[in-house]
Design an enzyme around this catalytic site. Structure first.
Site, PDB file in Angstrom:
ATOM      1  N   ASP A 199      50.905  42.800  35.764  1.00 33.60           N
ATOM      2  CA  ASP A 199      50.220  42.734  34.865  1.00 33.60           C
ATOM      3  C   ASP A 199      49.479  43.257  33.774  1.00 33.60           C
ATOM      4  O   ASP A 199      49.418  44.171  33.567  1.00 33.60           O
ATOM      5  CB  ASP A 199      50.085  40.831  34.862  1.00 33.60           C
ATOM      6  CG  ASP A 199      50.673  40.064  36.059  1.00 33.60           C
ATOM      7  OD1 ASP A 199      52.063  40.258  35.688  1.00 33.60           O
ATOM      8  OD2 ASP A 199      49.725  39.518  36.486  1.00 33.60           O
TER       9      ASP A 199
ATOM     10  N   TYR B  36      46.994  45.739  47.268  1.00 30.15           N
ATOM     11  CA  TYR B  36      46.474  46.134  46.281  1.00 30.15           C
ATOM     12  C   TYR B  36      44.619  46.019  45.959  1.00 30.15           C
ATOM     13  O   TYR B  36      43.745  45.200  47.601  1.00 30.15           O
ATOM     14  CB  TYR B  36      46.303  44.171  45.204  1.00 30.15           C
ATOM     15  CG  TYR B  36      47.362  44.509  44.925  1.00 30.15           C
ATOM     16  CD1 TYR B  36      48.022  44.429  43.087  1.00 30.15           C
ATOM     17  CD2 TYR B  36      48.924  44.535  44.825  1.00 30.15           C
ATOM     18  CE1 TYR B  36      49.155  44.724  42.744  1.00 30.15           C
ATOM     19  CE2 TYR B  36      49.600  43.612  44.541  1.00 30.15           C
ATOM     20  CZ  TYR B  36      49.878  44.212  43.215  1.00 30.15           C
ATOM     21  OH  TYR B  36      51.862  44.429  42.850  1.00 30.15           O
TER      22      TYR B  36
END
Length: 259
Positions: free
Chosen positions: A53, A111
């Site tokens: 994002d 992540y």
């Protein structure tokens, strides 16, 4: 067509995200623009292993590049990095079989999230500064609730709810290094904003504002609370994309050092 596997790191602060978007600056778009200079008048296609994002970074994004011209992988790396802006770097290139697909062949994604315990002039865009003291041991207990194959519907954006919201989380690691709290989340794949919302829930629990029972209910009952706890993109990094035979990352390492 030659197919190359590219491993890419980037500071996502200036970009609308990985994915090419009309009227917006994207990481994918910057790499395609560089490729057009290297391969003028050639057909170019670039596919990422996953979207990140706006404001999210990457230490090991993977993409495959198709171009109807062959260049030695190391030459490709040099030429791309000469043309790319300073906040995007191609760390490696490898010629692959035409059957390789950066997204669909990925079996695991990791992540990393960085939380700072103090304000930082130099690392503000790379961390989330949480002012409140956090109970790390409680955050670790909460992290255990996410492990396994679970329905993360409450952790997904509305646009993701029309597809399966089942995600398998294999491991969550939390460690303190200096003034940083590092959280690594490893899983098969992730829904849009899922990791940031998981981190937000862990932090709220660490503040003492969410109980284990409340968090367990997020997997069984509809809740608007999770979305309100979404952690900012500044602290999130796509750390590694794994393919068959790849090892998961081991030691938790900070991207920046805050003492």
């Amino acid at each position: 067509m030659a197919r190359f596997k590219l491993t890419i790191e980037y500071d996502g602060t200036r970009y609308s995200g990985w994915k090419l978007q009309k009227g917006a600056k994207s990481v994918q778009g910057a790499i395609i623009d560089a490729c057009k200079v290297i391969f003028p008048n050639k057909k170019i296609e670039l596919y990422g292993a996953g979207r990140t994002d706006q404001g999210v970074h990457a230490l090991g994004q993977v993409a495959h590049l198709d171009v109807d011209y062959f260049l030695k992988p190391q030459q490709l790396v040099f030429r791309l990095n000469d043309l790319l802006p300073s906040d995007i770097t191609v760390t490696s290139a490898e010629q692959m079989s035409p059957k390789f697909h950066a997204r669909y062949d990925a079996v695991h994604r990791c992540y990393l999230y960085q939380i700072s315990k103090r304000p930082t002039a130099f690392g503000k865009k790379m961390v989330w500064w949480v002012k409140d003291p956090l109970d790390i041991e409680k955050m670790k207990k909460v992290a255990e609730l996410f492990i396994g194959l679970k329905d993360f519907r409450n952790f997904a954006e509305k646009s993701d709810e029309d597809k399966s919201t089942l995600v398998e989380i294999s491991k969550i690691e939390i460690a303190e290094l200096g003034n940083l709290i590092l959280i690594r989340v490893s899983g098969s794949h992730f829904l849009w904003k899922q990791v940031r919302r998981m981190v937000g829930v862990m932090v709220e629990a660490g503040r003492g504002k969410l109980s284990v029972n409340e968090i367990q209910s997020f997997f069984t009952n509809p809740s608007e609370m999770v979305a309100k706890l979404t952690a900012p993109p500044s602290g999130l990094y796509l750390e590694k994309v794994c393919y068959a035979g790849d090892k998961l990352p081991e030691e938790l390492k900070q991207v920046i050092r805050i003492e």
